[in-house]
Design an enzyme around this catalytic site. Structure first.
Site, PDB file in Angstrom:
ATOM      1  N   ASP A  52     -32.843 -62.816 -21.965  1.00 43.67           N
ATOM      2  CA  ASP A  52     -31.671 -63.223 -22.730  1.00 43.67           C
ATOM      3  C   ASP A  52     -30.873 -62.031 -23.270  1.00 43.67           C
ATOM      4  O   ASP A  52     -30.141 -62.148 -24.244  1.00 43.67           O
ATOM      5  CB  ASP A  52     -32.107 -64.138 -23.891  1.00 43.67           C
ATOM      6  N   HIS A 256     -26.288 -43.212  -0.997  1.00 44.62           N
ATOM      7  CA  HIS A 256     -26.207 -43.849  -2.318  1.00 44.62           C
ATOM      8  C   HIS A 256     -27.553 -43.797  -3.031  1.00 44.62           C
ATOM      9  O   HIS A 256     -28.049 -44.784  -3.555  1.00 44.62           O
ATOM     10  CB  HIS A 256     -25.695 -45.299  -2.196  1.00 44.62           C
ATOM     11  N   ASP A 273     -22.647 -37.470  -7.423  1.00 46.78           N
ATOM     12  CA  ASP A 273     -21.508 -38.349  -7.132  1.00 46.78           C
ATOM     13  C   ASP A 273     -21.426 -39.310  -8.311  1.00 46.78           C
ATOM     14  O   ASP A 273     -22.273 -40.202  -8.458  1.00 46.78           O
ATOM     15  CB  ASP A 273     -21.768 -39.096  -5.816  1.00 46.78           C
ATOM     16  N   ASP A 284     -14.026 -40.991  -9.606  1.00 52.15           N
ATOM     17  CA  ASP A 284     -15.110 -40.942  -8.623  1.00 52.15           C
ATOM     18  C   ASP A 284     -15.100 -39.534  -8.025  1.00 52.15           C
ATOM     19  O   ASP A 284     -14.198 -39.201  -7.254  1.00 52.15           O
ATOM     20  CB  ASP A 284     -14.851 -42.018  -7.556  1.00 52.15           C
ATOM     21  N   HIS A 364     -19.695 -42.063   7.207  1.00 56.64           N
ATOM     22  CA  HIS A 364     -18.856 -42.934   6.369  1.00 56.64           C
ATOM     23  C   HIS A 364     -17.388 -42.545   6.507  1.00 56.64           C
ATOM     24  O   HIS A 364     -17.057 -41.503   7.083  1.00 56.64           O
ATOM     25  CB  HIS A 364     -19.326 -42.916   4.905  1.00 56.64           C
ATOM     26  N   HIS A 368     -11.473 -44.191   0.050  1.00 57.41           N
ATOM     27  CA  HIS A 368     -11.299 -45.582  -0.381  1.00 57.41           C
ATOM     28  C   HIS A 368     -10.278 -45.585  -1.500  1.00 57.41           C
ATOM     29  O   HIS A 368     -10.044 -44.557  -2.147  1.00 57.41           O
ATOM     30  CB  HIS A 368     -12.638 -46.218  -0.810  1.00 57.41           C
ATOM     31  N   HIS A 375     -14.234 -49.093  -5.723  1.00 58.66           N
ATOM     32  CA  HIS A 375     -13.735 -49.367  -4.372  1.00 58.66           C
ATOM     33  C   HIS A 375     -12.631 -50.392  -4.599  1.00 58.66           C
ATOM     34  O   HIS A 375     -12.856 -51.600  -4.607  1.00 58.66           O
ATOM     35  CB  HIS A 375     -14.855 -49.904  -3.472  1.00 58.66           C
ATOM     36  N   GLU A 398     -13.407 -37.758   0.479  1.00 59.14           N
ATOM     37  CA  GLU A 398     -14.816 -37.438   0.276  1.00 59.14           C
ATOM     38  C   GLU A 398     -15.590 -37.180   1.570  1.00 59.14           C
ATOM     39  O   GLU A 398     -16.519 -37.903   1.897  1.00 59.14           O
ATOM     40  CB  GLU A 398     -15.496 -38.542  -0.531  1.00 59.14           C
ATOM     41  N   TYR A 402     -24.550 -34.718   6.438  1.00 53.90           N
ATOM     42  CA  TYR A 402     -25.894 -35.127   6.005  1.00 53.90           C
ATOM     43  C   TYR A 402     -26.852 -34.901   7.168  1.00 53.90           C
ATOM     44  O   TYR A 402     -26.746 -35.585   8.193  1.00 53.90           O
ATOM     45  CB  TYR A 402     -25.891 -36.603   5.598  1.00 53.90           C
ATOM     46  N   ARG A 420     -21.567 -33.324  -0.003  1.00 50.73           N
ATOM     47  CA  ARG A 420     -20.320 -34.107  -0.057  1.00 50.73           C
ATOM     48  C   ARG A 420     -19.446 -33.484  -1.141  1.00 50.73           C
ATOM     49  O   ARG A 420     -19.973 -33.033  -2.166  1.00 50.73           O
ATOM     50  CB  ARG A 420     -20.621 -35.581  -0.363  1.00 50.73           C
ATOM     51  N   GLU A 422     -15.905 -34.596  -3.217  1.00 51.12           N
ATOM     52  CA  GLU A 422     -15.010 -35.748  -3.385  1.00 51.12           C
ATOM     53  C   GLU A 422     -14.038 -35.516  -4.539  1.00 51.12           C
ATOM     54  O   GLU A 422     -14.449 -35.159  -5.644  1.00 51.12           O
ATOM     55  CB  GLU A 422     -15.836 -37.004  -3.689  1.00 51.12           C
TER      56      GLU A 422
HETATM   57  N1  GLY Z   1     -18.870 -42.847  -5.107  1.00 56.10           N
HETATM   58  C1  GLY Z   1     -19.542 -43.867  -4.462  1.00 56.10           C
HETATM   59  C2  GLY Z   1     -18.774 -44.407  -3.320  1.00 56.10           C
HETATM   60  O1  GLY Z   1     -17.638 -44.068  -3.148  1.00 56.10           O
HETATM   61  O2  GLY Z   1     -19.274 -45.214  -2.555  1.00 56.10           O
HETATM   62 MN    MN Z   2     -16.156 -42.537  -3.573  1.00 60.17          MN
END
Ligand code: GLY
Ligand code: MN
Length: 453
Positions: A52, A256, A273, A284, A364, A368, A375, A398, A402, A420, A422
């Site tokens: 709760d 992630h 990140d 981000d 990737h 975005h 996102h 970004e 990897y 990375r 970004e």
């Molecule tokens: N920073 C996490 C992503 O863009 O997915």
């Molecule tokens: Mn991102």
């Protein structure tokens, strides 16, 4: 060293409520686009964890965007045909007992002035009154499919409104999806949003600087997370904009990774990140740095490659350019480097791009949209054609590389490295503005900052 940069518009506390005119202008624009349809919007439900215990509440982003309301159990109806009810709100009434536990509510009486509503009713009246309000319109705009419980309720409101149709000759016959219309609007940030995003970016950068300054081999990833998120909060951010990723060594190769429970090894890179949410808007940012304060030679080679790819992608950002050109610029640079460094062997860069074999190491997209959501809403393609960049859009850039530990075809020195970089970029009239360079990317500057205090 002093962590905040005096030139950044860095807030010292939470965002003040935005003026009601900001939200009114958006509602008027939406009604213009909606061409006579009524609009129905609902707040997010409250969520609980551990039986709760309340999860910190976050308003539905579309609801906030159009109303400024941050409380749960709220409904809004926009009715273009009724000047006395152009913007009607349904809110939780005041409740001294509940407020003793959970803090003050706006309540019904104060909501009219606080949000610039034409009329405000208790939430308990919504089924009946909303049905009356929407009854004269032919078309109803609502974001169907986000919440089944809410959908049921809205369909009930719709069927109530239709019952009178046989006699009145009016009543909604068409349900139109609100999402796509709002996504179009939200894709272009207004000046108020850009201001908030600058602040979210400056706070995000301050958190990254603080974490880099305190980093050293032997520190826990969780400690870096605490420094980062403590800095966000100390500037009035609601908290991190998403689960912060603090990955050291091989953990940086997992896109992630959010466990953040390893001790940072000697000679390891640390990939962070993370972004702040301030005044409902997100930043981000990703930075990758050597925990020791000195890149090894192979780490620096890969870092400089990713930075070149980021710069190429950022250079590609300008009005009139298709969003895929930004990704292509990053991929072109990365793949050329992978071939040069022997990470991709026995192929030309063109062949690797054509076959997609580079995706083993860069899997990737480069960008975005960013805004109220990390996102953020908005198409990347329409009918197969990439969306063209316009002033006021905000996107991340970004690129990364990897290389998992078991990549046996790759020279041993590069295995187990994840990098990375970004930044958040605003499309301007003539090009772009990078919102997040309050934290360095240049490898020499990065080395100077790591461990500096
Ligand atoms: N920073 C996490 C992503 O863009 O997915
Ligand atoms: Mn991102």
């Amino acid at each position: 060293m002093s962590i905040p940069d005096a030139n950044d518009p860095i807030p010292a506390g939470p965002a003040a409520p935005a003026p009601v005119e900001v939200f009114r202008a958006r509602r008027e624009r939406l009604l213009e686009l909606a061409g006579g349809a009524v609009v129905l919007l609902a707040s997010n439900p409250e969520l609980f964890r551990s039986r709760d215990t309340e999860v910190p509440y976050r308003q539905n982003t579309d609801f906030y965007y159009l109303t400024g309301v941050e409380e749960p159990e709220a409904f809004a109806v926009l009715t273009p045909h009724d000047a006395a009810h152009r913007f009607t709100l349904f809110m939780r009434p005041r409740d001294p007992d509940r407020e003793r536990w959970n803090g003050p509510r706006i309540g019904v009486e104060a909501a009219m002035e606080t949000y610039g509503a034409d009329a405000v009713y208790p939430i308990g009246d919504v089924d009946e009154r909303a049905a009356e309000l929407i009854a004269p319109a032919d078309r109803l705009l609502y974001a169907l499919g986000a919440d089944p419980a809410l959908d049921t309720r809205v369909l009930e409101i719709l069927s109530r409104a239709r019952r009178a149709r046989a006699r009145s000759g009016a009543g909604p016959t068409t349900l139109v999806d609100l999402d796509s219309l709002l996504a179009e609007m939200r894709k272009i940030k207004d000046p108020h949003e850009i201001e908030r995003m600058r602040c979210a970016a400056a706070i995000g950068a301050a958190g990254h600087r603080a974490a880099m300054a305190r980093a050293r081999p032997g520190i826990g990833e969780w400690e870096l997370e605490a420094i980062l998120e403590g800095t966000f909060r100390s500037h009035g951010a609601a908290g991190p904009a998403f689960a912060s990723i603090v990955g050291s060594g091989e953990n940086a190769t997992f896109l992630h990774y959010t466990q953040n429970d390893s001790v940072v090894p000697e000679d390891a890179l640390v990939l962070i990140d993370a972004g702040a949410e301030w005044g409902m808007y997100c930043s981000d940012i990703t930075r990758t740095f050597p925990a020791s304060g000195r890149f090894t030679a192979p780490q620096r080679e890969l870092y400089e490659l990713v930075l070149q790819a980021e710069n190429a992608a950022i250079e590609a950002v300008r009005p009139g350019v298709g969003i895929t050109a930004v990704h292509d610029a990053a991929v072109g640079m990365l793949v050329a480097g992978m071939v040069r460094l022997g990470i991709l062997q026995d192929v030309s860069a063109e062949e690797a791009i054509e076959s997609g074999s580079y995706r083993r190491f860069y899997m990737h997209q480069t960008s975005h949209w960013l805004g109220l959501d990390v996102h953020d809403v908005g198409l990347y393609r329409r009918n197969g054609t990439p969306i063209t960049l316009e002033p006021g859009m905000v996107l991340t850039i970004e690129p990364g590389i990897y290389i998992s530990r078991d990549s046996e075809t790759v020279p041993a020195a590069y295995r187990g490295i994840g990098i990375r970089i970004e930044d958040d970029v605003l499309v301007t009239d003539y090009g772009r503005e990078i919102l997040t360079r309050g934290v360095p990317v240049d490898p020499d500057e990065v080395e100077r900052l790591v461990g500096a205090g």
